[in-house]
Design an enzyme around this catalytic site. Structure first.
Site, PDB file in Angstrom:
ATOM      1  N   ARG B 125       0.822  -1.231   0.000  1.00  0.00           N
ATOM      2  CA  ARG B 125       0.000   0.000   0.000  1.00  0.00           C
ATOM      3  C   ARG B 125       0.848   1.271   0.000  1.00  0.00           C
ATOM      4  NH1 ARG B 125      -3.114  -2.890   3.849  1.00  0.00           N
ATOM      5  NH2 ARG B 125      -4.789  -4.012   2.803  1.00  0.00           N
ATOM      6  N   LYS B 147       2.323  11.154 -11.547  1.00  0.00           N
ATOM      7  CA  LYS B 147       1.368  10.277 -12.228  1.00  0.00           C
ATOM      8  C   LYS B 147       2.070   8.982 -12.575  1.00  0.00           C
ATOM      9  CE  LYS B 147      -1.551  13.263 -14.998  1.00  0.00           C
ATOM     10  NZ  LYS B 147      -2.152  13.233 -16.349  1.00  0.00           N
ATOM     11  N   GLU B 189       8.044  17.717 -26.029  1.00  0.00           N
ATOM     12  CA  GLU B 189       7.504  18.104 -24.723  1.00  0.00           C
ATOM     13  C   GLU B 189       8.218  19.349 -24.192  1.00  0.00           C
ATOM     14  OE1 GLU B 189       4.864  16.630 -23.497  1.00  0.00           O
ATOM     15  OE2 GLU B 189       4.862  14.599 -24.336  1.00  0.00           O
ATOM     16  N   LYS B 230       6.847  22.230 -15.362  1.00  0.00           N
ATOM     17  CA  LYS B 230       5.906  21.167 -15.018  1.00  0.00           C
ATOM     18  C   LYS B 230       5.630  21.162 -13.527  1.00  0.00           C
ATOM     19  CE  LYS B 230       4.280  16.572 -15.429  1.00  0.00           C
ATOM     20  NZ  LYS B 230       4.192  15.340 -16.178  1.00  0.00           N
ATOM     21  N   GLU B 240      -4.834  16.714 -10.688  1.00  0.00           N
ATOM     22  CA  GLU B 240      -5.468  16.975 -11.977  1.00  0.00           C
ATOM     23  C   GLU B 240      -6.961  17.226 -11.889  1.00  0.00           C
ATOM     24  OE1 GLU B 240      -4.721  13.997 -15.000  1.00  0.00           O
ATOM     25  OE2 GLU B 240      -4.415  15.580 -16.436  1.00  0.00           O
ATOM     26  N   ARG B 244      -3.956  21.502 -14.224  1.00  0.00           N
ATOM     27  CA  ARG B 244      -2.956  20.575 -14.730  1.00  0.00           C
ATOM     28  C   ARG B 244      -3.261  20.118 -16.149  1.00  0.00           C
ATOM     29  NH1 ARG B 244      -0.041  15.995 -11.114  1.00  0.00           N
ATOM     30  NH2 ARG B 244       1.037  14.867 -12.744  1.00  0.00           N
ATOM     31  N   ASN B 248      -1.754  18.964 -21.083  1.00  0.00           N
ATOM     32  CA  ASN B 248      -2.228  18.113 -22.170  1.00  0.00           C
ATOM     33  C   ASN B 248      -2.284  18.848 -23.508  1.00  0.00           C
ATOM     34  OD1 ASN B 248      -2.534  15.676 -20.801  1.00  0.00           O
ATOM     35  ND2 ASN B 248      -4.421  16.421 -19.859  1.00  0.00           N
ATOM     36  N   HIS B 251      -2.208  16.950 -26.615  1.00  0.00           N
ATOM     37  CA  HIS B 251      -2.301  15.532 -26.283  1.00  0.00           C
ATOM     38  C   HIS B 251      -3.622  14.873 -26.640  1.00  0.00           C
ATOM     39  CE1 HIS B 251       1.535  16.189 -24.434  1.00  0.00           C
ATOM     40  NE2 HIS B 251       1.609  14.946 -24.000  1.00  0.00           N
ATOM     41  N   HIS B 255      -2.986  11.520 -28.494  1.00  0.00           N
ATOM     42  CA  HIS B 255      -3.453  10.211 -28.045  1.00  0.00           C
ATOM     43  C   HIS B 255      -4.280   9.512 -29.116  1.00  0.00           C
ATOM     44  CE1 HIS B 255      -2.841  11.486 -23.594  1.00  0.00           C
ATOM     45  NE2 HIS B 255      -1.736  10.987 -24.134  1.00  0.00           N
ATOM     46  N   HIS B 270       5.554   8.493 -28.952  1.00  0.00           N
ATOM     47  CA  HIS B 270       4.672   9.443 -28.271  1.00  0.00           C
ATOM     48  C   HIS B 270       5.013  10.901 -28.609  1.00  0.00           C
ATOM     49  CE1 HIS B 270       2.179  11.173 -25.123  1.00  0.00           C
ATOM     50  NE2 HIS B 270       3.239  11.735 -24.567  1.00  0.00           N
TER      51      HIS B 270
HETATM   52  N1  LIG Z   1       3.670   9.888 -15.860  1.00  0.00           N
HETATM   53  C1  LIG Z   1       3.592  10.920 -16.648  1.00  0.00           C
HETATM   54  O1  LIG Z   1       3.285  12.028 -16.213  1.00  0.00           O
HETATM   55  C2  LIG Z   1       3.898  10.771 -18.112  1.00  0.00           C
HETATM   56  C3  LIG Z   1       4.043  11.889 -18.925  1.00  0.00           C
HETATM   57  C4  LIG Z   1       4.374  11.697 -20.255  1.00  0.00           C
HETATM   58  C5  LIG Z   1       4.568  10.429 -20.754  1.00  0.00           C
HETATM   59  N2  LIG Z   1       4.417   9.354 -19.937  1.00  0.00           N
HETATM   60  C6  LIG Z   1       4.638   8.003 -20.438  1.00  0.00           C
HETATM   61  O2  LIG Z   1       6.001   7.848 -20.775  1.00  0.00           O
HETATM   62  C7  LIG Z   1       6.110   6.805 -21.736  1.00  0.00           C
HETATM   63  C8  LIG Z   1       7.063   7.202 -22.796  1.00  0.00           C
HETATM   64  O3  LIG Z   1       8.330   7.453 -22.197  1.00  0.00           O
HETATM   65  P1  LIG Z   1       9.665   7.366 -23.051  1.00  0.00           P
HETATM   66  O4  LIG Z   1       9.478   8.160 -24.263  1.00  0.00           O
HETATM   67  O5  LIG Z   1      10.773   7.673 -22.119  1.00  0.00           O
HETATM   68  O6  LIG Z   1       9.667   5.846 -23.529  1.00  0.00           O
HETATM   69  P2  LIG Z   1      10.509   4.579 -23.058  1.00  0.00           P
HETATM   70  O7  LIG Z   1      10.548   4.444 -21.610  1.00  0.00           O
HETATM   71  O8  LIG Z   1       9.947   3.433 -23.834  1.00  0.00           O
HETATM   72  O9  LIG Z   1      11.975   4.918 -23.589  1.00  0.00           O
HETATM   73  C9  LIG Z   1      12.194   5.034 -24.968  1.00  0.00           C
HETATM   74  C10 LIG Z   1      13.273   4.055 -25.436  1.00  0.00           C
HETATM   75  O10 LIG Z   1      14.538   4.590 -25.098  1.00  0.00           O
HETATM   76  C11 LIG Z   1      15.300   3.652 -24.377  1.00  0.00           C
HETATM   77  N3  LIG Z   1      16.134   4.424 -23.480  1.00  0.00           N
HETATM   78  C12 LIG Z   1      15.716   5.243 -22.481  1.00  0.00           C
HETATM   79  N4  LIG Z   1      16.746   5.884 -21.938  1.00  0.00           N
HETATM   80  C13 LIG Z   1      17.851   5.483 -22.603  1.00  0.00           C
HETATM   81  C14 LIG Z   1      19.228   5.808 -22.518  1.00  0.00           C
HETATM   82  N5  LIG Z   1      19.662   6.746 -21.674  1.00  0.00           N
HETATM   83  N6  LIG Z   1      20.088   5.161 -23.327  1.00  0.00           N
HETATM   84  C15 LIG Z   1      19.644   4.255 -24.217  1.00  0.00           C
HETATM   85  N7  LIG Z   1      18.354   3.927 -24.381  1.00  0.00           N
HETATM   86  C16 LIG Z   1      17.471   4.541 -23.578  1.00  0.00           C
HETATM   87  C17 LIG Z   1      14.295   2.758 -23.718  1.00  0.00           C
HETATM   88  O11 LIG Z   1      14.852   1.499 -23.424  1.00  0.00           O
HETATM   89  C18 LIG Z   1      13.223   2.681 -24.801  1.00  0.00           C
HETATM   90  O12 LIG Z   1      13.559   1.725 -25.742  1.00  0.00           O
HETATM   91  C19 LIG Z   1       4.715   6.533 -22.239  1.00  0.00           C
HETATM   92  O13 LIG Z   1       4.250   5.323 -21.718  1.00  0.00           O
HETATM   93  C20 LIG Z   1       3.895   7.693 -21.691  1.00  0.00           C
HETATM   94  O14 LIG Z   1       2.545   7.312 -21.401  1.00  0.00           O
HETATM   95  C21 LIG Z   1       4.083   9.508 -18.636  1.00  0.00           C
END
Ligand SMILES: NC(=O)c1ccc[n+]([C@@H]2O[C@H](COP(=O)([O-])OP(=O)(O)OC[C@H]3O[C@@H](n4cnc5c(N)ncnc54)[C@H](O)[C@@H]3O)[C@@H](O)[C@H]2O)c1
Ligand SMILES: NC(=O)c1ccc[n+]([C@@H]2O[C@H](COP(=O)([O-])OP(=O)(O)OC[C@H]3O[C@@H](n4cnc5c(N)ncnc54)[C@H](O)[C@@H]3O)[C@@H](O)[C@H]2O)c1
Lengths: 373, 373
Positions: B125, B147, B189, B230, B240, B244, B248, B251, B255, B270
């Site tokens: 928890r 989030k 972003e 942010k 949110e 907040r 988006n 977005h 999406h 993304h």
């Molecule tokens: N929680 C939030 O507020 C929030 C906000 C925006 C996006 N997201 C989420 O984030 C995700 C996308 O994140 P992302 O773009 O980082 O994708 P990801 O985590 O899939 O990373 C992208 C790719 O880069 C590789 N990688 C990452 N860092 C690396 C490094 N330093 N060296 C070599 N390879 C590396 C990873 O292994 C992966 O293959 C989505 O699921 C999205 O929904 C969440």
């Protein structure tokens, strides 16, 4: 009959809510939920037993109130509190196009309440939640306090969230269809509240347990007293940083017994494990010289009188030793950096948290206990 | 080099924490985590790419600081944000005997951060949580704000929790191993923060984007500015309920594009979807007469300059129509009781939340957009 409802208010600031205890509440659920969460749709989570008995009345009531609703029916039993059903329930809620302001309604015992509450906590990062507890245990314990969760292969309730309901409707009448064994098991938790810090309530139970079991006005009184007791502890310590641990009186033992019998309800249901655990907590306290043997005797005597098991050796199909019990305890999540935490007592209604109990003294106690005739 | 670290403090009362931005932070992680969470053990959650590149340095650093640690390595990619990996990660953390006060450490991009953060929110928890974001997107966006979550077959991020980290370590140096396409996607972003409410930052990016991409001092500055932007929004609206939603920007469109390409990163990652979405948000605003066509042109021009896609028709392997995009939008969780919510703009840095946008006007815009050469 609404004039005769009892209301226990749980004053948790922004998360404050009411527990309503009375007769015919399921018939009035539409009206009451509509008042608490205007305009919201309802995703009912329930189990097959409740789907047969009380779901139709709930649906009629929501329909009469013009509340859109959907339902997901799970199999009954502890095994439903698992990742697989968590996924199914979440996806069913989402699939029914429920939004953040809509309500997840748990209609069932503690299993459904814990599972549905966890789903409500995480679908869309938090939906509203209404509990309609239908077992005695759920009415006096699991529906109050906001703990939700599922089991992991590593142990019970290891994955979950704190998520307070917006409303709890404890319909005393639904207990009439509850199997007697389940009612008795829930009674162990009722007795626990007396043992924690309310000796007068324990004495009242010793006098009035027949009325509680028979469904007289004593039943609603016992439920209300129990809810109020639990709510008071929860308000003091919402996220279990301290005081709330008192509610675990008997539970360090009980969880070990449940683990050793593989959570097989055919052998030992939770409340039965708690009954044996309560006796252990008091006998262990007596063995440590903390409380009188007479008080320990009263605890055991009362639980035996209502038909609950009180001896470790009485657990069906288990004949292990103290080491096995200790092992099971060490897997318990109340283990804090190696030391064992127990709730012990200086007498009936005088329990306290004891951190860092020596495993060797527990073992000595268990050895003696297992040797009892 | 710690003298040159930038720190963005996120003042969320009891849940306040620091985002540290600098070079060589993974090498110092043991010391920094040890200071933030004394005595705690660490369960590292990471993916195969990071396990090869930066996990060894993190492990060495924890070892040097005398911190007990365990790790679970997931496959890279969005598909990992699912129920199955959620279960595996939770059970691995529990199996490593991590307790409530111990720390889940996310070493990876947004996928790992969201998944590990959700596990941290619910194992026992709620455990403590440290983010070591390794993608640009994770450093400027997903690691800030609390989030967390996984995807459901019904849509992205539909199951999760708000769970703030205790510490975020954004090591600018790790971005050197990030594939260029991922870096560029994260840049969308970064640009977004300028477009939301900081026109001077957007203008600075128009001037300095080369340094940001090349890894000069401009990179750390852009990351710091983005994190601070942010964090400011998150502090105003932690869960949110209102403001907040500005984050988006772009977005609702993005999406939909991701859903239509089945979250297939080979086609559209993304940040690329966000880039097209940002252009759509400004062109839609211009079409509605809210902002000038010149501002919309600047947005498109800058994103195109850095190599990001800006046109819906440029999405590889998708040639559907406006109706399909609208359909995908209606499944989006920002749908509130039937009406569509968009973030629109009166100009660069002048975005606002517009609730109840008429689907017909969106459709008209999309029809025109799809007809563009
Ligand atoms: N929680 C939030 O507020 C929030 C906000 C925006 C996006 N997201 C989420 O984030 C995700 C996308 O994140 P992302 O773009 O980082 O994708 P990801 O985590 O899939 O990373 C992208 C790719 O880069 C590789 N990688 C990452 N860092 C690396 C490094 N330093 N060296 C070599 N390879 C590396 C990873 O292994 C992966 O293959 C989505 O699921 C999205 O929904 C969440
Ligand atoms: N969240 C908490 O704070 C908390 C506290 C204590 C226990 N619990 C959890 O509660 C669970 C046990 O709850 P429980 O004892 O209610 O078990 P349960 O939910 O399995 O219900 C017991 C049985 O009674 C049936 N039943 C329930 N109400 C009925 C009715 N009115 N008529 C006919 N049949 C009915 C159920 O279908 C089930 O077969 C455990 O998983 C335990 O971990 C949670």
């Amino acid at each position: 009959m609404s004039a005769s409802d009892a209301i226990v208010h749980v004053p948790l600031g922004e998360r404050a809510y009411d527990i309503r205890i009375g007769h015919g509440l399921i018939e009035r659920a539409g009206e009451l939920i509509g008042a608490a969460t205007p305009g919201a749709a309802c995703a009912i989570v329930t189990d097959e037993n409740l789907a047969r008995t009380h779901l139709p009345a709930l649906e009629r009531s929501l329909e009469a109130a013009g509340i859109r609703h959907a339902q997901v029916v799970c199999p009954p039993g502890e095994a439903t509190k698992c990742y697989r059903w968590f996924e199914t329930v979440c996806d069913a809620i989402i699939g029914a196009r429920m939004e953040r302001g809509d309500v997840v309604v748990a209609l069932g015992g503690g299993v459904i309440g814990d599972l549905a509450g966890f789903a409500a906590a995480v679908v869309r990062r938090g939906m509203r939640f209404v509990q309609i507890p239908t077992s005695l245990l759920a009415q006096v314990d699991s529906s109050v306090g906001g703990k939700t969760g599922i089991n992991s292969p590593h142990g019970k309730n290891l994955v979950g969230a704190f998520h307070q309901p917006s409303l709890v409707l404890a319909d005393v009448g639904v207990l009439d269809t509850l199997p007697e064994r389940e009612f008795r098991a829930g009674y162990a938790e009722v007795a626990k509240y007396g043992l924690i810090d309310d000796p007068a309530f324990f004495a009242w139970l010793e006098e009035n347990h027949r009325g509680v079991f028979a469904g007289g006005p004593e039943r609603a009184h016992a439920i209300q007293t129990s809810c109020a007791a639990k709510a008071a502890v929860v308000v003091r310590d919402e996220t279990e940083q301290g005081d709330r641990a008192l509610l675990n009186l008997g539970h360090t033992f009980a969880h070990a017994f449940e683990r050793l019998t593989h959570y097989d309800g055919a052998r030992l249901v939770h409340g039965e494990a708690v009954a044996i655990g309560l006796v252990c907590a008091f006998r262990f306290s007596a063995a440590l010289g903390l409380c009188s043997g007479q008080d320990a005797g009263r605890v055991e005597g009362h639980l035996r009188t209502v038909g609950l098991p009180t001896r470790i050796r009485g657990i069906p199909g288990w004949d292990g030793d103290a080491a096995a019990i200790l092992d099971a305890m060490f897997q318990d999540k109340k283990v804090k950096r190696g030391a064992l935490t127990f709730i012990l007592a200086r007498g009936i209604g005088q329990s306290f948290i004891s951190r860092g109990v020596e495993p060797s003294s527990v073992r000595e106690f268990l050895d003696a206990e297992l040797a009892r005739a």
